[in-house]
Design an enzyme around this catalytic site. Structure first.
Site, PDB file in Angstrom:
ATOM      1  N   LYS A   1      57.609  34.982  26.718  1.00 55.50           N
ATOM      2  CA  LYS A   1      57.917  36.207  25.978  1.00 55.50           C
ATOM      3  C   LYS A   1      56.671  36.898  25.409  1.00 55.50           C
ATOM      4  O   LYS A   1      56.619  38.114  25.292  1.00 55.50           O
ATOM      5  CB  LYS A   1      58.889  35.900  24.836  1.00 55.50           C
ATOM      6  CG  LYS A   1      60.231  35.362  25.342  1.00 55.50           C
ATOM      7  CD  LYS A   1      61.365  36.237  24.938  1.00 55.50           C
ATOM      8  CE  LYS A   1      62.655  35.940  25.684  1.00 55.50           C
ATOM      9  NZ  LYS A   1      63.069  34.536  25.680  1.00 55.50           N
TER      10      LYS A   1
ATOM     11  N   GLU B   1      65.058  42.746  18.624  1.00 57.16           N
ATOM     12  CA  GLU B   1      66.283  41.968  18.565  1.00 57.16           C
ATOM     13  C   GLU B   1      65.942  40.558  19.042  1.00 57.16           C
ATOM     14  O   GLU B   1      64.991  40.378  19.807  1.00 57.16           O
ATOM     15  CB  GLU B   1      67.351  42.579  19.482  1.00 57.16           C
ATOM     16  CG  GLU B   1      67.273  42.176  20.963  1.00 57.16           C
ATOM     17  CD  GLU B   1      65.993  42.600  21.692  1.00 57.16           C
ATOM     18  OE1 GLU B   1      65.368  43.579  21.254  1.00 57.16           O
ATOM     19  OE2 GLU B   1      65.623  41.940  22.674  1.00 57.16           O
TER      20      GLU B   1
ATOM     21  N   SER C   1      59.686  28.521  32.175  1.00 59.18           N
ATOM     22  CA  SER C   1      59.588  29.655  31.257  1.00 59.18           C
ATOM     23  C   SER C   1      59.258  29.280  29.813  1.00 59.18           C
ATOM     24  O   SER C   1      58.666  30.069  29.088  1.00 59.18           O
ATOM     25  CB  SER C   1      60.872  30.482  31.294  1.00 59.18           C
ATOM     26  OG  SER C   1      62.005  29.681  30.996  1.00 59.18           O
TER      27      SER C   1
HETATM   28  C1  LIG Z   1      64.261  34.107  26.331  1.00 57.64           C
HETATM   29  C2  LIG Z   1      64.043  33.031  27.304  1.00 57.64           C
HETATM   30  C3  LIG Z   1      64.615  33.078  28.603  1.00 57.64           C
HETATM   31  C4  LIG Z   1      65.548  34.153  29.043  1.00 57.64           C
HETATM   32  O1  LIG Z   1      65.006  35.439  29.046  1.00 57.64           O
HETATM   33  P1  LIG Z   1      64.568  36.188  30.378  1.00 57.64           P
HETATM   34  O2  LIG Z   1      64.292  37.571  29.933  1.00 57.64           O
HETATM   35  O3  LIG Z   1      65.700  36.092  31.340  1.00 57.64           O
HETATM   36  O4  LIG Z   1      63.350  35.499  30.894  1.00 57.64           O
HETATM   37  C5  LIG Z   1      64.309  32.065  29.485  1.00 57.64           C
HETATM   38  N1  LIG Z   1      63.513  31.033  29.138  1.00 57.64           N
HETATM   39  C6  LIG Z   1      62.962  30.947  27.905  1.00 57.64           C
HETATM   40  C7  LIG Z   1      62.100  29.782  27.577  1.00 57.64           C
HETATM   41  C8  LIG Z   1      63.217  31.936  26.951  1.00 57.64           C
HETATM   42  O5  LIG Z   1      62.664  31.842  25.732  1.00 57.64           O
END
Ligand SMILES: *Cc1c(COP(=O)(O)O)cnc(C)c1O
Length: 398
Positions: free
Chosen positions: A90, A112, A378
């Protein structure tokens, strides 16, 4: 296949656009006119790249996961977004947007958040730049995600509870939009995923595209070609997937696999598998696939993972799935928990619950021994330890 990009009005095929109230027109139009030019400016690039390097810690490693590769009988590489500052992808987007906000002369930032990861990433860059930060968060999520609420406060942000509806992410988004309507002059709204009105989906995808930009040269170094056979990423709104897919969108040698949360099961009534359950409609300013009743009421999504329980998906992903460029796989809570435990014990990496869905998808895919699969890792799982602990207490250890 035709080249995948937005058209001049911000559409990917039928999906996207900017469906906004009149009161937001000025702000969104200002962004639309300026984002490409501003982000192409060498001064912007220089500052963005330097912060990604020295503050976020990029490039994030592309790690060959030996034990997972052996287990699955294929070549598994992990793109380590979990090693970024604040623990997920993020921050790539919030760094980009705070630099834009600065150039637009905005002094007040709103955002948000669901699980709190985007709120933390926004509070972080606001502290970095000395800007006021207000984060809207559903009252239910505030209770569920106490550590991230504490982090935001520690960083100087004000966390405002959204008290309407289900008091989760979509309600927090509605509150943020309302705030922006009331404060159009001095405020920039940092949206956390590839959702919202044009230009947000394209802008956020471009900031996150650093993920696949690095993957290309890292693969070239490691395996002598700059593309994998498949890229696998979880999809809430779709920003980590958009970043991991971006430089491969027009390369048909690469399978794009988008993994959604099935919650208790796609047909259980407790799910967030938008591409399977969704129909076309408009949510938070763009035309996309969303979970809705026949008369257009949003159906409450459910997933154990707060980052994936959003009732829509970004218009890019609606387009990719609708046109069969991307495959959608859905993964239940139970399979995601099992995958998180498995990855932790195979690789010594505790993934976020969101990411665990991407890992669980490997069980549903077919590939051969010399295929190269990149999984977008992610985020890290520290924020999910409570869920993992109760899982460990309930499951007989294997
Ligand atoms: C917020 C988040 C997501 C989901 O958000 P996307 O916009 O779909 O990437 C996925 N993995 C993690 C670790 C997150 O913090």
């Amino acid at each position: 296949m035709k080249h995948i990009d937005i058209d001049a009005r911000g559409y990917y095929g039928r999906f996207g656009g900017a469906y906004i109230p009149e009161m937001l027109h000025g702000n969104v139009e200002q962004l639309r006119r300026s984002y490409r030019e501003m982000t192409a400016d060498p001064k912007f690039r220089e500052e963005f790249d330097l912060l990604l390097k020295d503050y976020v810690g990029r490039p994030s490693p592309l790690y060959y996961a030996e034990r997972l590769s052996k287990h699955y009988g294929t070549q598994v590489y992990l793109k380590r977004e979990d090693l970024n500052h604040t623990g997920a992808h993020k921050i790539n987007n919030t760094i980009g947007q705070i630099l834009l906000a600065e150039r637009l002369g905005k002094k007040r930032i709103i955002a948000e958040t669901g699980a709190g990861q985007h709120g933390v990433a926004t509070a972080t860059v606001c502290a970095l730049k000395g800007l006021q930060c207000i984060v809207y968060m559903g009252e239910v999520d505030i209770a569920r995600q106490a550590p991230n609420v504490a982090r935001m406060k520690m960083l100087g942000a004000e966390v405002r509870p959204a008290l309407s509806g289900s008091r989760t992410l979509k309600d927090a988004t509605n509150e943020a939009i309302r705030d922006w309507i009331n404060n159009p002059e001095d405020t920039h709204y940092i949206i956390g995923s590839v959702v919202g009105p044009h230009p947000y989906p394209d802008m956020v995808a471009r900031f996150q595209s650093v993920i696949s930009e690095e993957t290309k040269w890292q693969l070239q170094e490691k395996i002598g070609r700059d593309y994998p056979d498949a890229v696998v990423a979880c999809v809430g709104g779709g920003s980590n997937a958009a970043g991991a897919f971006y430089h491969y969108l027009n390369d048909e040698r690469v399978r794009l696999v988008a993994v959604e949360a099935a919650g208790l099961g796609v047909d259980s009534g407790e799910s967030a598998a938008t591409s399977q359950l969704g129909t076309e409609g408009i949510i938070h300013g763009s035309r996309t696939l969303l979970m809705q009743t026949e008369d257009g009421q949003i159906v409450e999504p459910y997933s154990i993972s707060a980052g994936l329980d959003y009732p829509g998906i970004g218009p890019l992903h609606a387009f990719l799935i609708d046109s069969n460029r991307a495959e959608a796989i859905s993964v239940t809570d139970a399979d995601a928990l099992a995958a998180a435990l498995f990855v932790a014990r195979q690789e010594g990496i505790i993934p976020a619950l969101e990411t665990a869905h991407a890992f669980a998808a490997l069980d549903q895919m077919e590939y051969s021994a010399d295929d190269v699969i990149v999984v977008c890792l992610s985020g890290r799982g520290d924020k999910d330890l409570a869920a993992f602990s109760s899982y460990l207490d309930s499951e007989p250890l294997k």
